[in-house]
Write an enzyme that holds these catalytic residues in place. Structure first.
Site, short mmCIF file in Angstrom:
data_model
loop_
_atom_site.label_atom_id
_atom_site.label_comp_id
_atom_site.label_asym_id
_atom_site.label_seq_id
_atom_site.Cartn_x
_atom_site.Cartn_y
_atom_site.Cartn_z
N ASN A 4 -2.38 2.52 3.85
CA ASN A 4 -1.76 3.82 4.11
C ASN A 4 -2.58 4.96 3.53
OD1 ASN A 4 0.49 2.90 5.56
ND2 ASN A 4 1.65 2.49 3.69
N ASP A 48 0.84 -1.20 0.00
CA ASP A 48 0.00 0.00 0.00
C ASP A 48 0.88 1.26 0.00
OD1 ASP A 48 0.96 -0.48 2.58
OD2 ASP A 48 -0.87 0.20 3.58
N GLU A 105 -0.56 -3.13 15.91
CA GLU A 105 0.19 -2.48 14.84
C GLU A 105 -0.78 -2.13 13.70
OE1 GLU A 105 1.88 -2.44 10.93
OE2 GLU A 105 0.84 -4.21 11.74
N PHE A 106 -0.45 -1.12 12.91
CA PHE A 106 -1.37 -0.55 11.94
C PHE A 106 -1.88 -1.56 10.90
CE2 PHE A 106 -2.12 1.50 7.81
CZ PHE A 106 -3.13 2.38 8.14
N ASN A 107 -0.97 -2.31 10.26
CA ASN A 107 -1.40 -3.23 9.21
C ASN A 107 -2.38 -4.28 9.73
OD1 ASN A 107 0.16 -1.96 7.26
ND2 ASN A 107 1.86 -3.41 7.44
N ASN A 139 1.73 0.55 17.39
CA ASN A 139 1.70 1.93 16.89
C ASN A 139 0.30 2.42 16.51
OD1 ASN A 139 1.26 0.58 14.48
ND2 ASN A 139 3.06 1.40 13.43
N ASP A 191 7.69 3.51 2.97
CA ASP A 191 8.51 2.32 3.18
C ASP A 191 8.16 1.22 2.20
OD1 ASP A 191 6.13 2.43 4.65
OD2 ASP A 191 6.83 1.08 6.21
N ASP A 192 6.91 1.16 1.72
CA ASP A 192 6.57 0.22 0.64
C ASP A 192 7.39 0.53 -0.61
OD1 ASP A 192 3.63 -0.99 1.62
OD2 ASP A 192 3.97 1.09 2.22
N HIS A 218 9.78 0.23 7.75
CA HIS A 218 9.34 -1.11 8.12
C HIS A 218 9.42 -2.12 6.96
CE1 HIS A 218 7.54 0.96 11.60
NE2 HIS A 218 7.01 1.81 10.73
N ASP A 219 8.79 -1.78 5.85
CA ASP A 219 8.44 -2.79 4.85
C ASP A 219 9.62 -3.47 4.14
OD1 ASP A 219 5.85 -2.26 5.55
OD2 ASP A 219 5.48 -0.91 3.87
N THR A 239 2.98 -6.23 2.76
CA THR A 239 3.51 -5.15 3.59
C THR A 239 2.43 -4.13 3.93
OG1 THR A 239 4.25 -3.86 1.66
CG2 THR A 239 5.83 -5.42 2.64
#
Length: 311
Positions: A39, A10, A165-167, A159, A14-15, A240-241, A125
């Site tokens: 995102n 998305d 976590e968001f995902n 987060n 970082d993706d 992150h990704d 991701t």
């Protein structure tokens, strides 16, 4: 042999790095990029994927758009971190790469079913909606996929809530399906990715590489830094990704443990939590692995090497 991966993402700052690393590293054969809302809205993240592909000259990798909403939740984008476009901070080219006329879920299924068993690795991701839908639509993919290496969750870090976590919290039901499918799955969570910081020396190195793409990555990460500082209190932003892709290239960058993991769906305060059973109360054999540590120098060297290969 190269590792064939489908990057389900998305984009997202970082993706973008995950896509660049997967495209440019010779150990990886990026067979498709699929997009999912997270995102930002599906329309925006898909446009970002096409623009990034145009920027780096990635003309032959199919890109398909997937699910625009989670299975149950309403979509809640991360514009506080990624901005209004989903990838604010630089000017990306208008897309010249065409979007495939197929839903991402169907492309994922087709690729897995039309390749030999144990040759395709899924690298999600973002939210896990596309992957869960693919499992539900064609359960046979579970036994054909080599492994799943995903960015999401955390055993201590969070987060998006006190514990999530968001995902994962974007689509907990999808995460529950994916984590319980039975395939080999490695969770690259915040406990690892919060160590993948784009510190000042990283930003300086990107300028030294001095390609069109590396300069734009510097601009993107500088914007990302400001947003993380304002909204989450980080001096430097975690990327992150791309840790998922880096781990597939060089497993020595991350220590992993084979432990049970499940997704909390019904807790009033804990919905979306990745519950990691380090005590092994659940005794039966499990197929889930959790990232524990990160070799930051090896990680960033892989990013630099990839960016040197991109125009």
């Amino acid at each position: 042999m190269t590792k064939k991966i489908i990057l389900d993402c998305d984009p997202g700052h970082d993706d973008a790095l995950a896509m660049m690393l997967a495209y440019a590293n010779p150990e990886i054969d990026l067979v498709a990029v699929t997009t999912v809302a997270g995102n930002q809205t599906l329309k925006k993240v898909t446009n970002n994927a096409l623009s990034l592909a145009t920027l780096i000259g990635m003309n032959e990798v199919p890109i398909a758009a997937g699910c625009e909403n989670p299975l149950v939740n309403k979509i809640k984008v991360a514009d506080d971190v990624h901005g209004e476009s989903g990838i604010d901070g630089t000017d990306l080219p208008d897309p010249e790469v065409e979007l495939q006329d197929i839903h991402a879920v169907d492309l994922i299924i087709d690729i897995i079913m039309n390749n030999p068993e144990n040759t395709i690795t899924l690298v999600p991701t973002g939210a896990l909606t596309n992957i869960a839908m693919a499992v539900r639509k064609e359960p046979k993919i579970v036994n054909r996929v080599k492994e799943v290496v995903l960015m999401g969750g955390g055993y201590l870090e969070s987060n998006a809530s006190a514990v999530a976590e968001f995902n994962i919290i974007t689509d907990p039901e999808a995460a529950h399906i994916v984590f319980n499918a039975g395939w080999k799955l490695t969770m690259v969570g915040l406990d690892v990715t919060h160590k993948a910081l784009a510190t000042q020396d990283v930003l300086d190195e990107l300028l030294k590489i001095n390609t069109e793409t590396s300069v734009k990555v510097n601009e993107l990460l500088s914007f990302f830094q400001a947003m993380y500082k304002e909204n989450q209190g980080f001096d430097f932003p975690p990327v992150h990704d791309p840790v998922t892709v880096a781990y597939l290239i060089d497993p020595s960058i991350m220590e992993v443990k084979n432990v049970p993991v499940d997704i909390e769906l019904s807790g009033k305060l804990t919905r979306g939590m990745t519950v990691v059973d380090f005590s092994h109360v659940i005794k039966e054999k499990c197929n889930t692995y959790v990232g524990m540590s990160l070799d930051k120098e090896k990680f960033w060297n892989l990013i630099y090497d990839a960016l040197r290969k991109i125009r």
